[in-house]
Design a protein around this motif. Structure first.
Motif, PDB file in Angstrom:
ATOM      1  N   ALA A 145      10.883 -22.704  15.436  1.00  0.00           N
ATOM      2  CA  ALA A 145      11.495 -23.438  14.521  1.00  0.00           C
ATOM      3  C   ALA A 145      10.953 -23.509  13.359  1.00  0.00           C
ATOM      4  N   ARG A 146       9.685 -23.797  13.171  1.00  0.00           N
ATOM      5  CA  ARG A 146       8.820 -24.107  11.788  1.00  0.00           C
ATOM      6  C   ARG A 146       8.433 -22.661  11.255  1.00  0.00           C
ATOM      7  N   GLY A 147       8.483 -21.632  11.972  1.00  0.00           N
ATOM      8  CA  GLY A 147       8.154 -20.627  11.557  1.00  0.00           C
ATOM      9  C   GLY A 147       6.577 -20.282  11.768  1.00  0.00           C
ATOM     10  N   ARG A 148       5.980 -21.056  12.448  1.00  0.00           N
ATOM     11  CA  ARG A 148       4.451 -20.874  12.744  1.00  0.00           C
ATOM     12  C   ARG A 148       4.020 -20.132  13.998  1.00  0.00           C
ATOM     13  N   TYR A 149       4.081 -18.897  13.887  1.00  0.00           N
ATOM     14  CA  TYR A 149       3.679 -17.894  14.908  1.00  0.00           C
ATOM     15  C   TYR A 149       2.303 -17.625  15.249  1.00  0.00           C
ATOM     16  N   GLU A 150       1.518 -18.115  14.209  1.00  0.00           N
ATOM     17  CA  GLU A 150       0.002 -17.639  14.428  1.00  0.00           C
ATOM     18  C   GLU A 150      -0.431 -18.075  15.998  1.00  0.00           C
ATOM     19  N   VAL A 181      10.512 -13.436  22.866  1.00  0.00           N
ATOM     20  CA  VAL A 181      10.867 -13.852  21.410  1.00  0.00           C
ATOM     21  C   VAL A 181       9.904 -13.853  20.310  1.00  0.00           C
ATOM     22  N   ALA A 182       8.640 -14.732  20.855  1.00  0.00           N
ATOM     23  CA  ALA A 182       7.569 -14.923  20.086  1.00  0.00           C
ATOM     24  C   ALA A 182       6.873 -13.611  19.840  1.00  0.00           C
ATOM     25  N   SER A 183       6.846 -12.614  20.626  1.00  0.00           N
ATOM     26  CA  SER A 183       6.132 -11.469  20.333  1.00  0.00           C
ATOM     27  C   SER A 183       6.911 -10.124  19.570  1.00  0.00           C
ATOM     28  N   LEU A 184       8.194 -10.706  19.138  1.00  0.00           N
ATOM     29  CA  LEU A 184       8.992  -9.547  18.319  1.00  0.00           C
ATOM     30  C   LEU A 184       8.385  -9.236  16.963  1.00  0.00           C
ATOM     31  N   GLY A 185       7.738  -9.979  16.408  1.00  0.00           N
ATOM     32  CA  GLY A 185       7.236  -9.681  15.067  1.00  0.00           C
ATOM     33  C   GLY A 185       6.099  -8.425  15.195  1.00  0.00           C
ATOM     34  N   ARG A 186       5.428  -8.488  16.197  1.00  0.00           N
ATOM     35  CA  ARG A 186       4.361  -7.521  16.501  1.00  0.00           C
ATOM     36  C   ARG A 186       4.766  -6.689  17.979  1.00  0.00           C
ATOM     37  N   ALA A 187       5.714  -6.308  17.782  1.00  0.00           N
ATOM     38  CA  ALA A 187       6.272  -5.715  19.373  1.00  0.00           C
ATOM     39  C   ALA A 187       5.651  -4.665  19.856  1.00  0.00           C
ATOM     40  N   TRP A 188       5.048  -4.033  18.951  1.00  0.00           N
ATOM     41  CA  TRP A 188       4.481  -2.933  19.088  1.00  0.00           C
ATOM     42  C   TRP A 188       2.979  -3.052  20.000  1.00  0.00           C
ATOM     43  N   ALA A 189       2.650  -4.471  19.737  1.00  0.00           N
ATOM     44  CA  ALA A 189       1.239  -4.747  20.169  1.00  0.00           C
ATOM     45  C   ALA A 189       1.347  -5.430  21.601  1.00  0.00           C
ATOM     46  N   PHE A 190       2.580  -5.868  22.006  1.00  0.00           N
ATOM     47  CA  PHE A 190       2.506  -6.770  23.195  1.00  0.00           C
ATOM     48  C   PHE A 190       3.615  -5.906  24.289  1.00  0.00           C
ATOM     49  N   CYS A 216      15.994  -5.933  21.290  1.00  0.00           N
ATOM     50  CA  CYS A 216      15.221  -6.073  19.880  1.00  0.00           C
ATOM     51  C   CYS A 216      13.606  -5.338  20.024  1.00  0.00           C
ATOM     52  N   HIS A 217      13.098  -5.502  21.080  1.00  0.00           N
ATOM     53  CA  HIS A 217      11.816  -4.936  21.427  1.00  0.00           C
ATOM     54  C   HIS A 217      11.917  -3.507  21.005  1.00  0.00           C
TER      55      HIS A 217
END
Length: 312
Positions: A145-150, A181-190, A216-217
């Motif tokens: 929710a806070r955009g903290r994906y690190e 959902v959390a890994s969507l930003g780097r879907a190719w890596a997970f 979405c992945h």
């Protein structure tokens, strides 16, 4: 014992069986009937029967003043799980009730209040294993929710394995969806975690959430998606599921080259987030719309969207 069996069936990942079992019970007295209805509302929610769950929960909320305190505490937990606000005099006090209320606050964009609740729960209680994993999953939702994906992808994957060791299907489903959902930003890596053979697959709304994350992945990894696999809203969808479906379809349409349709869907989703108080997804909807406007070469709309993003 019959009520405990119904609750166990629901928590073990068999909500449809739990609904059938609980509906067949005919308890006598207000207290036993309320306990049955609370378990039934929970099972309906796990099965994706949102209308039935909300109807039962609202009826129970209206009768809180006539119920014992122990039942009111359980009712608070169920109301928060389903996404309804308890009456002012009946805020959640149980650990799980507080956690579910924190999740609801986070997804509606009230991050400061959500953070305060999670801080109280994570720092002020000696949590049993199940509630501890639930609290951890909830805190990761707050990070989203806070955009903290690190580092979130790795933490989310650990939650999946923790829930598997507990053997709790409901927690496993929640953690698994969170990881996707959390890994969507780097879907190719997970790559997707192999499903635990001891855990039954989700049904109802959780199954839809997982399907949305999976498609979405696939889209982000550049895999072909046929028309039959494109997400679409269903008549029974509640506000949250409908909004997420529109966003998922917008992502897929954009990545398939249909920017016009993606722009329309993202605009619809952005309006829905405002109407339903789903602040968590407003920025995602606006950003998707801006990407679609950019693909269409609409520079003026892109500038307006970029300005709108600074206010989300």
């Amino acid at each position: 014992l019959a009520l405990l069996l119904g609750r166990a069936l629901s928590d073990a990942g068999y909500p449809e069986r739990a609904v059938r079992h609980l509906r067949a019970l005919r308890p006598e007295g207000d207290g036993p009937r309320a306990r049955r209805d609370l378990a039934l509302a929970r099972a309906h929610h796990h099965a994706g029967h949102e209308r039935e769950a909300v109807e039962l929960a609202r009826r129970l909320r209206a009768s809180f003043s006539a119920l014992p305190e122990s039942l009111v505490a359980e009712g608070q937990e169920v109301l928060s799980m389903i996404g309804l606000e308890p009456d002012g005099a009946h805020r959640p006090r149980s650990t799980e009730g507080l956690i579910y209320r924190g999740i609801r606050l986070a997804t509606s964009g009230r991050l400061a209040r959500s953070s305060e609740l999670f801080t109280r729960v994570l720092g002020g209680f000696d949590l049993p294993a199940g509630s501890g994993v639930l609290a951890s999953v909830a805190s990761e939702i707050l990070s989203v929710a806070r955009g903290r994906y690190e580092g979130l992808e790795g933490r989310a994957r650990r939650r999946v394995h923790e829930a598997e060791r507990l053997g709790n299907a409901t927690l496993y489903h929640a953690a698994y969806i969170l990881e996707r959902v959390a890994s969507l930003g780097r879907a190719w890596a997970f790559d997707e975690i192999p499903w635990a053979p001891s855990i039954p697959p989700p049904t109802g709304a959780p199954a839809r959430y997982l399907a949305l994350a999976r498609v979405c992945h696939r889209a982000r990894r550049g895999e072909p998606i046929d028309e039959a696999s494109v997400p679409r809203i269903e008549a029974s969808d509640g506000p949250l599921l409908a909004c997420l479906t529109q966003l998922a379809e917008a992502h897929v349409r954009l990545l398939r080259g249909d920017a016009e349709r993606a722009c329309f869907l993202a605009a619809q989703a952005a309006q829905a987030t405002t109407r339903s108080g789903l602040g968590l997804f407003q920025g995602e909807a606006v950003l998707t719309r801006v990407y679609a406007e950019l693909a269409l070469g609409r520079r003026v709309e892109v500038r307006r969207g970029a300005a709108e993003l600074t206010r989300v």
